[in-house]
Design a protein around this motif. Structure first.
Motif, PDB file in Angstrom:
ATOM      1  N   GLY B   1       0.810  -1.204   0.000  1.00 57.47           N
ATOM      2  CA  GLY B   1       0.000   0.000   0.000  1.00 57.47           C
ATOM      3  C   GLY B   1       0.842   1.253   0.000  1.00 57.47           C
ATOM      4  O   GLY B   1       2.063   1.207   0.004  1.00 57.47           O
ATOM      5  N   GLU B   2       0.181   2.371   0.013  1.00 55.03           N
ATOM      6  CA  GLU B   2       0.840   3.678  -0.003  1.00 55.03           C
ATOM      7  C   GLU B   2       1.494   3.964   1.346  1.00 55.03           C
ATOM      8  O   GLU B   2       1.005   3.528   2.396  1.00 55.03           O
ATOM      9  N   ASN B   3       2.612   4.682   1.306  1.00 54.33           N
ATOM     10  CA  ASN B   3       3.292   5.120   2.525  1.00 54.33           C
ATOM     11  C   ASN B   3       3.543   6.623   2.413  1.00 54.33           C
ATOM     12  O   ASN B   3       4.203   7.078   1.476  1.00 54.33           O
ATOM     13  N   VAL B   4       2.991   7.377   3.338  1.00 52.68           N
ATOM     14  CA  VAL B   4       3.150   8.831   3.327  1.00 52.68           C
ATOM     15  C   VAL B   4       3.977   9.242   4.533  1.00 52.68           C
ATOM     16  O   VAL B   4       3.637   8.907   5.664  1.00 52.68           O
ATOM     17  N   GLU B   5       5.075   9.952   4.265  1.00 53.62           N
ATOM     18  CA  GLU B   5       5.917  10.452   5.345  1.00 53.62           C
ATOM     19  C   GLU B   5       5.828  11.975   5.391  1.00 53.62           C
ATOM     20  O   GLU B   5       5.817  12.630   4.338  1.00 53.62           O
ATOM     21  N   GLN B   6       5.787  12.509   6.602  1.00 49.91           N
ATOM     22  CA  GLN B   6       5.587  13.944   6.780  1.00 49.91           C
ATOM     23  C   GLN B   6       6.646  14.497   7.726  1.00 49.91           C
ATOM     24  O   GLN B   6       6.934  13.911   8.771  1.00 49.91           O
ATOM     25  N   HIS B   7       7.204  15.664   7.354  1.00 52.17           N
ATOM     26  CA  HIS B   7       8.240  16.309   8.164  1.00 52.17           C
ATOM     27  C   HIS B   7       8.068  17.836   8.103  1.00 52.17           C
ATOM     28  O   HIS B   7       7.632  18.358   7.079  1.00 52.17           O
ATOM     29  N   PRO B   8       8.392  18.551   9.181  1.00 53.78           N
ATOM     30  CA  PRO B   8       8.811  18.016  10.480  1.00 53.78           C
ATOM     31  C   PRO B   8       7.607  17.608  11.317  1.00 53.78           C
ATOM     32  O   PRO B   8       6.471  17.876  10.939  1.00 53.78           O
ATOM     33  N   SER B   9       7.833  16.990  12.445  1.00 57.30           N
ATOM     34  CA  SER B   9       6.729  16.626  13.321  1.00 57.30           C
ATOM     35  C   SER B   9       6.283  17.824  14.163  1.00 57.30           C
ATOM     36  O   SER B   9       5.119  17.909  14.553  1.00 57.30           O
ATOM     37  N   THR B  10       7.201  18.731  14.455  1.00 57.72           N
ATOM     38  CA  THR B  10       6.853  19.975  15.150  1.00 57.72           C
ATOM     39  C   THR B  10       7.566  21.126  14.460  1.00 57.72           C
ATOM     40  O   THR B  10       8.672  20.968  13.923  1.00 57.72           O
ATOM     41  N   LEU B  11       6.927  22.290  14.495  1.00 52.49           N
ATOM     42  CA  LEU B  11       7.465  23.468  13.824  1.00 52.49           C
ATOM     43  C   LEU B  11       7.007  24.697  14.580  1.00 52.49           C
ATOM     44  O   LEU B  11       5.806  24.870  14.829  1.00 52.49           O
ATOM     45  N   SER B  12       7.961  25.540  14.963  1.00 50.27           N
ATOM     46  CA  SER B  12       7.642  26.807  15.621  1.00 50.27           C
ATOM     47  C   SER B  12       8.154  27.939  14.751  1.00 50.27           C
ATOM     48  O   SER B  12       9.308  27.900  14.311  1.00 50.27           O
ATOM     49  N   VAL B  13       7.326  28.936  14.523  1.00 45.70           N
ATOM     50  CA  VAL B  13       7.714  30.090  13.718  1.00 45.70           C
ATOM     51  C   VAL B  13       7.223  31.353  14.411  1.00 45.70           C
ATOM     52  O   VAL B  13       6.260  31.317  15.188  1.00 45.70           O
ATOM     53  N   GLN B  14       7.888  32.453  14.114  1.00 47.02           N
ATOM     54  CA  GLN B  14       7.454  33.749  14.620  1.00 47.02           C
ATOM     55  C   GLN B  14       6.288  34.232  13.749  1.00 47.02           C
ATOM     56  O   GLN B  14       6.248  33.980  12.534  1.00 47.02           O
ATOM     57  N   GLU B  15       5.384  34.925  14.396  1.00 44.37           N
ATOM     58  CA  GLU B  15       4.260  35.513  13.653  1.00 44.37           C
ATOM     59  C   GLU B  15       4.784  36.352  12.491  1.00 44.37           C
ATOM     60  O   GLU B  15       5.718  37.145  12.652  1.00 44.37           O
TER      61      GLU B  15
END
Lengths: 111, 110
Positions: B1-15
């Protein structure tokens, strides 16, 4: 037009108990599906249906049964609940060709 | 089946800064790539999607790009605002089944 509705919102079961999670949609969509969401694992497809009388297994079907007797309703049955089935369950309905609308979810805890 | 990978798991940015979330998929038959936003305790909501015959799609501050050859697609949010803080999921589908990434928790710092 209520969209996709799910009941109950919360449920606590004991190991070995059975129950049915209800899902209904009023958009006349043929395609409906059930997902479970666990921390760090995204949403995983349990079962899906492409129309009344037609169901098929998804990625994680073990321990769950479905049926689709009408276009509107797609219930998910837990046959003998296990702690590993503690999760948040989302039902979804798809507007052709592939736009999914999710229900509000059912948070299930199995003790 | 399909495998979907996503990055990053956490992300912090300034407004006001931009945020980019990337996903890869394995099944070349996948032809529909939606992105969902999920706020705490709420249901996933579709924010943008792209089909395999399109390379880029934009909706106000949100854009998605697709590279079919490399089998990856990305979500771009510009001029981020605190209300953009949520978990974002990518997904891939070739018809009846959707496969989801594991999610990115985005925090926008005021």
């Amino acid at each position: 037009n209520a969209g996709v509705t799910q009941t109950p919102k919360f449920q606590v079961l004991k190991t070995g108990q059975s129950m049915t999670l209800q899902c209904a949609q009023d958009m006349n969509h043929e395609y409906m599906s059930w997902y479970r969401q666990d921390p760090g694992m995204g949403l995983r497809l349990i079962h899906y249906s492409v129309g009344a009388g037609i169901t098929d297994q998804g990625e994680v079907p073990n321990g769950y049964n479905v049926s689709r007797s009408t276009t509107e309703d797609f219930p998910l049955r837990l046959l003998s609940a296990a702690p590993s089935q503690t999760s948040v369950y989302f039902c979804a309905s798809t507007r052709p060709p592939d736009t999914q609308y999710f229900g509000p979810g059912t948070r299930l805890t199995v003790l | 089946g399909e495998n979907v990978e996503q990055h990053p798991s956490t992300l912090s940015v300034q407004e006001g800064d931009s945020a980019v979330i990337k996903c890869t998929y394995s099944d070349s038959a996948s032809n529909y790539f939606p992105w969902y936003k999920q706020e705490l305790g709420k249901r996933p909501q579709l924010i943008i999607d792209i089909r395999s015959n399109v390379g880029e799609k934009k909706d106000q501050r949100i854009a998605v790009t697709l590279n079919k050859t490399a089998k990856h697609f990305s979500l771009h949010i510009t001029e981020t605002q605190p209300e953009d803080s949520a978990v974002y999921f990518c997904a891939a589908s070739s018809g009846n089944q959707f496969y989801f990434g594991t999610g990115t928790s985005l925090t926008v710092i005021p």
